[in-house]
Design an enzyme around this catalytic site. Structure first.
Site, PDB file in Angstrom:
ATOM      1  N   TYR A  53       7.057 -20.673 -20.328  1.00 32.56           N
ATOM      2  CA  TYR A  53       7.230 -19.997 -19.041  1.00 32.56           C
ATOM      3  C   TYR A  53       7.480 -18.504 -19.250  1.00 32.56           C
ATOM      4  CZ  TYR A  53       7.635 -24.575 -16.748  1.00 32.56           C
ATOM      5  OH  TYR A  53       7.396 -25.839 -16.268  1.00 32.56           O
ATOM      6  N   PRO A 212       6.528 -30.469  -6.058  1.00 30.58           N
ATOM      7  CA  PRO A 212       6.785 -31.391  -4.935  1.00 30.58           C
ATOM      8  C   PRO A 212       6.232 -30.891  -3.609  1.00 30.58           C
ATOM      9  CG  PRO A 212       8.778 -30.186  -5.493  1.00 30.58           C
ATOM     10  CD  PRO A 212       7.780 -29.881  -6.581  1.00 30.58           C
ATOM     11  N   LEU A 213       5.964 -29.579  -3.499  1.00 28.35           N
ATOM     12  CA  LEU A 213       5.414 -29.012  -2.260  1.00 28.35           C
ATOM     13  C   LEU A 213       3.947 -28.617  -2.439  1.00 28.35           C
ATOM     14  CD1 LEU A 213       8.440 -26.785  -1.188  1.00 28.35           C
ATOM     15  CD2 LEU A 213       7.972 -29.188  -0.627  1.00 28.35           C
ATOM     16  N   GLY A 215       2.426 -26.567  -4.485  1.00 31.02           N
ATOM     17  CA  GLY A 215       2.224 -25.124  -4.551  1.00 31.02           C
ATOM     18  C   GLY A 215       2.548 -24.387  -3.266  1.00 31.02           C
ATOM     19  N   LEU A 218       2.846 -27.792   1.380  1.00 32.59           N
ATOM     20  CA  LEU A 218       3.641 -28.702   2.204  1.00 32.59           C
ATOM     21  C   LEU A 218       4.919 -28.053   2.728  1.00 32.59           C
ATOM     22  CD1 LEU A 218       3.243 -31.840  -0.090  1.00 32.59           C
ATOM     23  CD2 LEU A 218       2.136 -31.479   2.129  1.00 32.59           C
ATOM     24  N   GLY A 220       5.180 -25.743   5.178  1.00 30.94           N
ATOM     25  CA  GLY A 220       4.959 -25.038   6.438  1.00 30.94           C
ATOM     26  C   GLY A 220       4.037 -23.851   6.281  1.00 30.94           C
TER      27      GLY A 220
END
Length: 328
Positions: A53, A212-213, A215, A218, A220
């Site tokens: 990273y 979990p979203l 990228g 999810l 909004g």
């Protein structure tokens, strides 16, 4: 904050895991420090990083940032269950990547130095190696555990049969083996329900979902784009998903509005309700995003909500696990 055991171990970790991939790229060092401090304030004790990273080969930029944060003291290191990873390319030479015993041991030493700590709580293989025998991998991990440099070993991006193969080899050596699997898993990406999660549950691995979203898709995204506040979504996984699933995302955001919850929190709460899931990895760029994510713990996924989410985001085939998902 809620806590649970990491897989079959006695280790207690928070139900949300702080992902640090943005540190050093989208989030500068002072802001990264603020996010980590706030995470502890919220009771989040599970931090995930990787030696690659920061995306400057061999530098481990994100690990360095975390190490300097630990160096401030005040019990920071003692309160954190620290997870990092090995596999990625850390130099130009052929033995500076992968899961050879040589690279595992050397990469661990380098991560410890950058993180300014003497032990990694969860040392994860970032990818499966198809060219390294399990006997070699487990010998290296056993050495690190015996030296007190690693406590638990995990995997990331493994298939179900890789988990079975790894655990069989570990059992022959009377070694604990894997205790966690980190997989991409969200409402739009449910492939792990077929075999990875059943394998993880069978062998006692905690599942730690990354992205979990999806990228930010999810979270909004359409509403934020309309408001002009979308910092993400113009590229990468979110943009690709939006091009294919725009109508579904529109319906999803309307459904979340009807529920009275932020879409990001609904997506996280859904994962928290899934069998085998220990802690989704949230990757906040700011303290405000971190604060917002805590709302997921207050969202209840009841039967009607789960049914509607399955309609919007159908599971693979007839739904996991296999073989029922594709055969019966």
């Amino acid at each position: 904050m809620e806590y649970t055991n990491l897989g079959r171990t006695g280790l207690s970790v928070s139900r949300l895991c702080l992902g640090t991939m943005n540190f050093g790229q989208q989030t500068d060092e002072p802001a990264s420090f603020a996010v980590m401090d706030r995470a502890l304030d919220h009771g989040i004790n599970f931090f995930d990083t990787a030696n690659v990273y920061g995306w400057q080969t061999g530098e481990g930029i994100t690990e360095q940032i975390i190490g300097r944060w630990f160096a401030q003291g005040d019990g920071r290191r003692d309160r954190v269950v620290l997870a990092t990873k090995v596999y990625g390319t850390m130099g130009e030479w052929p033995n500076e990547r992968g899961l050879s015993a040589r690279h595992i041991v050397r990469a661990c030493e380098d991560s410890l130095r950058r993180l300014q700590t003497d032990v990694i709580d969860l040392y994860q293989m970032h990818h499966v190696s198809r060219t390294t025998p399990w006997e070699e991998i487990w010998q290296a991990m056993e050495t690190l555990v015996a030296q007190g440099k690693v406590i638990y070993v995990g995997s990331s991006n493994f298939a179900g049969w890789h988990i079975a193969q790894a655990q069989a080899a570990a059992a022959q050596r009377n070694f604990l083996g894997l205790v966690a699997e980190q997989s991409i898993y969200n409402l739009l990406t449910r492939h792990v329900e077929l075999e990875v999660i059943p394998a993880a549950q069978h062998y006692g691995l905690g599942v730690i979902p990354w992205s979990p979203l999806h990228g930010g898709l999810l979270a909004g995204l359409l509403r934020k784009m309309a408001e002009g506040s979308a910092a993400r979504g113009t590229g990468g996984r979110a943009a690709e998903g939006l091009a294919v699933h725009r109508s579904t995302i529109e319906a999803y955001e309307k459904f979340c509005a009807d529920l009275g919850h932020d879409p990001a929190n609904v997506a996280l709460a859904w994962l928290l309700s899934r069998p085998g899931v220990t802690a989704p990895i949230i990757g906040p760029r700011t303290v405000e995003q971190l604060d917002n994510a805590l709302g997921a713990l207050a969202v209840e996924i009841d039967g009607a909500t789960e049914q509607r989410l399955d309609e919007l985001f159908p599971p693979v085939g007839n739904g996991g696990p296999g073989p029922e998902a594709w055969a019966w």
